[in-house]
Design a protein around this motif. Structure first.
Motif, PDB file in Angstrom:
ATOM      1  N   ALA A 271       8.388  -5.433   8.867  1.00  0.00           N
ATOM      2  CA  ALA A 271       8.107  -5.053  10.257  1.00  0.00           C
ATOM      3  C   ALA A 271       8.906  -5.943  11.210  1.00  0.00           C
ATOM      4  O   ALA A 271       9.442  -5.465  12.216  1.00  0.00           O
ATOM      5  CB  ALA A 271       6.620  -5.156  10.542  1.00  0.00           C
TER       6      ALA A 271
ATOM      7  N   HIS B  11      11.216   4.796  10.556  1.00  0.00           N
ATOM      8  CA  HIS B  11       9.845   5.179  10.170  1.00  0.00           C
ATOM      9  C   HIS B  11       9.805   5.661   8.717  1.00  0.00           C
ATOM     10  O   HIS B  11       8.892   5.308   7.963  1.00  0.00           O
ATOM     11  CB  HIS B  11       9.332   6.268  11.113  1.00  0.00           C
TER      12      HIS B  11
ATOM     13  N   TRP C 272       4.784  -0.138   8.564  1.00  0.00           N
ATOM     14  CA  TRP C 272       4.803   0.673   9.795  1.00  0.00           C
ATOM     15  C   TRP C 272       3.545   0.394  10.612  1.00  0.00           C
ATOM     16  O   TRP C 272       3.612   0.230  11.828  1.00  0.00           O
ATOM     17  CB  TRP C 272       4.931   2.154   9.462  1.00  0.00           C
TER      18      TRP C 272
END
Length: 196
Positions: free
Chosen positions: A140, A163, A171
């Motif tokens: 991330a 994504h 995510w």
């Protein structure tokens, strides 16, 4: 009793590749002037490499000769010594995530500490200060750095690809960090979450 250069080299052999040495570590063994002189002579003899003021590393010996330690290992050792966080740049993160084909040529790292320039022979390594929101070490965090590097206009075209590449848990972690991100990035992530 062993001489100061021998003590320095003996200690240097216990360090992993990229481990850093500082003259301050030896202040109990001799005077500051003697310690500085010993480090200077060891560097001139090629037994140590001076990477910046008051910081040295041990060259790595291999079957192909002597080389400088890997930049990542040196920067990580400095980070541990100074209790800092160090990560790759957004350009490296974007490349690693497949958002760009560009491969960064210059050695640049981001840190929570002070900026500095390290010299490994003719190679210059820049360590730049970055805000805390850019320094996450997870996937991330890599995504955040990649989006910041791409910038507001290019990030819109890369968000769907990002994504699909990130594991669901990463995510979710990325979405949870929206409140700490710049407004444009938080908005972009919010729109992608709504459309998913």
């Amino acid at each position: 009793m062993k001489k100061l250069p021998e003590l320095i080299l003996e200690h240097s052999r216990t360090l992993p590749e990229g481990g850093v040495l500082a003259p301050k570590e030896f202040l109990g063994v001799g005077s500051r002037a003697a310690i500085d002189q010993a480090f200077s002579r060891l560097a001139k003899a090629g037994k140590l490499l001076r990477i910046c003021r008051g910081t040295y590393v041990v060259p790595v010996k291999s079957q192909f000769g002597t080389r400088a330690p890997a930049a990542e290992k040196i920067v990580q050792a400095l980070a541990e010594m100074n209790n800092e966080t160090v990560t790759s740049t957004g350009a490296r993160a974007a490349n690693a995530l497949g958002l760009t084909q560009q491969v960064p040529v210059r050695e640049i790292f981001l840190t929570s500490g002070r900026p500095r320039t390290l010299q490994l022979g003719k190679t210059e390594i820049q360590v730049r200060h970055a805000p805390r929101w850019m320094l996450g070490v997870s996937a991330a965090g890599e995504a955040i750095r990649a989006l910041a590097w791409l910038g507001e206009h290019h990030a819109y075209s890369a968000i769907k690809q990002l994504h699909s590449k990130l594991p669901a848990s990463e995510w979710t972690m990325l979405l949870a960090r929206r409140s700490t991100l710049p407004s444009w990035m938080a908005t972009l992530l919010g729109k992608e979450a709504m459309n998913a």
